[in-house]
Design a protein around this motif. Structure first.
Motif, PDB file in Angstrom:
ATOM      1  N   SER A   1      46.881  41.168  38.116  1.00  0.00           N
ATOM      2  CA  SER A   1      45.456  40.989  38.398  1.00  0.00           C
ATOM      3  C   SER A   1      45.155  40.487  39.813  1.00  0.00           C
ATOM      4  CB  SER A   1      44.837  40.037  37.380  1.00  0.00           C
ATOM      5  OG  SER A   1      45.474  38.781  37.451  1.00  0.00           O
ATOM      6  N   SER A   2      46.181  40.144  40.570  1.00  0.00           N
ATOM      7  CA  SER A   2      45.975  39.614  41.925  1.00  0.00           C
ATOM      8  C   SER A   2      45.970  40.730  42.962  1.00  0.00           C
ATOM      9  CB  SER A   2      47.076  38.610  42.267  1.00  0.00           C
ATOM     10  OG  SER A   2      46.992  37.487  41.419  1.00  0.00           O
ATOM     11  N   TRP A   3      45.489  40.383  44.167  1.00  0.00           N
ATOM     12  CA  TRP A   3      45.432  41.324  45.283  1.00  0.00           C
ATOM     13  C   TRP A   3      46.574  41.042  46.255  1.00  0.00           C
ATOM     14  CZ3 TRP A   3      42.333  45.434  45.211  1.00  0.00           C
ATOM     15  CH2 TRP A   3      41.212  45.400  44.382  1.00  0.00           C
TER      16      TRP A   3
ATOM     17  N   GLY B   1      47.774  44.161  41.969  1.00  0.00           N
ATOM     18  CA  GLY B   1      49.167  44.031  41.532  1.00  0.00           C
ATOM     19  C   GLY B   1      49.581  45.057  40.496  1.00  0.00           C
ATOM     20  N   SER B   2      48.643  45.531  39.692  1.00  0.00           N
ATOM     21  CA  SER B   2      48.984  46.540  38.678  1.00  0.00           C
ATOM     22  C   SER B   2      49.483  47.839  39.311  1.00  0.00           C
ATOM     23  CB  SER B   2      47.784  46.816  37.773  1.00  0.00           C
ATOM     24  OG  SER B   2      46.678  47.254  38.534  1.00  0.00           O
ATOM     25  N   VAL B   3      48.999  48.167  40.501  1.00  0.00           N
ATOM     26  CA  VAL B   3      49.471  49.359  41.203  1.00  0.00           C
ATOM     27  C   VAL B   3      50.926  49.155  41.627  1.00  0.00           C
ATOM     28  CG1 VAL B   3      49.134  50.871  43.195  1.00  0.00           C
ATOM     29  CG2 VAL B   3      47.145  49.957  41.985  1.00  0.00           C
ATOM     30  N   ILE B   4      51.226  47.981  42.132  1.00  0.00           N
ATOM     31  CA  ILE B   4      52.594  47.660  42.555  1.00  0.00           C
ATOM     32  C   ILE B   4      53.537  47.711  41.351  1.00  0.00           C
ATOM     33  CG2 ILE B   4      54.061  45.859  43.555  1.00  0.00           C
ATOM     34  CD1 ILE B   4      51.464  44.924  45.072  1.00  0.00           C
ATOM     35  N   LYS B   5      53.110  47.124  40.248  1.00  0.00           N
ATOM     36  CA  LYS B   5      53.923  47.140  39.023  1.00  0.00           C
ATOM     37  C   LYS B   5      54.170  48.565  38.548  1.00  0.00           C
ATOM     38  CE  LYS B   5      54.400  42.818  37.350  1.00  0.00           C
ATOM     39  NZ  LYS B   5      55.621  42.187  36.966  1.00  0.00           N
TER      40      LYS B   5
ATOM     41  N   THR C   1      38.713  48.877  41.595  1.00  0.00           N
ATOM     42  CA  THR C   1      39.478  47.833  40.910  1.00  0.00           C
ATOM     43  C   THR C   1      40.943  47.839  41.331  1.00  0.00           C
ATOM     44  OG1 THR C   1      40.013  49.177  38.975  1.00  0.00           O
ATOM     45  CG2 THR C   1      37.971  47.900  38.882  1.00  0.00           C
ATOM     46  N   PHE C   2      41.393  48.877  42.025  1.00  0.00           N
ATOM     47  CA  PHE C   2      42.793  48.988  42.440  1.00  0.00           C
ATOM     48  C   PHE C   2      43.003  48.876  43.943  1.00  0.00           C
ATOM     49  CE2 PHE C   2      42.680  51.516  38.452  1.00  0.00           C
ATOM     50  CZ  PHE C   2      43.497  50.700  37.699  1.00  0.00           C
TER      51      PHE C   2
END
Length: 183
Positions: free
Chosen positions: A44-46, A5-9, A110-111
């Motif tokens: 933190s979710s996928w 989710g951090s990539v999406i954010k 991790t991403f």
């Protein structure tokens, strides 16, 4: 085929910060699946890579860049710049480029999932990184990753940095390869 989710954010933040005048228009051009995901994403979710990264990146490239590769690259650079803050920035600042890139296998995993990469060749001023598995064969993902690596190495202090995509899974190669040189 999933992405953290951090990539999406980071894509949302990139458009909001860099293209703020057209941020709402960008959001309105997203598919319903991407919009729904973006409105409820947890860092933190996928999530599925297509509506999470590829579709929003494609829309931002279509809206703001004549060269979609440049848009994906810039988005990846932004992700590294924002993501490598706080304690992570200290880690990057005290790391040598070789040390940082040799740990890329852990960082990328991790991403993006699944991901498999190796450091194929290394010298004091260069490195070849080969991905044998990515969550999807897509040029925008490859350019985002290469842009991320470039910014991470700039933060690490690399001078006269050159990151080249020398092989592309999206273009039919069995691997995605980046060749990186610096002074």
């Amino acid at each position: 085929m999933q992405v953290r989710g951090s990539v999406i954010k980071s894509i949302d933040s990139f458009v909001s910060d860099v293209h703020s005048a057209k941020y709402e228009e960008w959001k309105n051009n997203l598919s319903s699946a991407s919009s729904l995901l973006l409105s409820s994403v947890s860092t933190s979710s996928w999530y599925p890579v297509e509506p999470g990264v590829i579709a929003p990146t494609q829309v931002l490239c279509d809206m703001f860049y004549t060269d979609k590769k440049k848009g994906a690259w810039e988005s990846g650079r932004y992700s590294a710049k924002v993501g490598l803050t706080g304690i992570y920035k200290v880690f990057v600042l005290i790391s040598s480029p070789t040390f940082l890139l040799k740990r890329a296998t852990r960082v990328i995993a991790t991403f993006y999932d699944p991901t498999d990469l190796t450091v194929a060749d290394t010298t004091d001023n260069s490195m070849v990184i080969q991905f044998t598995e990515l969550p999807i064969k897509n040029e925008l993902i490859e350019y985002r990753i290469a842009g991320w690596m470039e910014m991470a190495l700039e933060i690490c202090g690399c001078k006269n940095l050159k990151v080249d995509i020398t092989k592309s899974m999206a273009q039919g190669s069995s691997i995605f390869e980046t060749t990186i040189n610096w002074d």
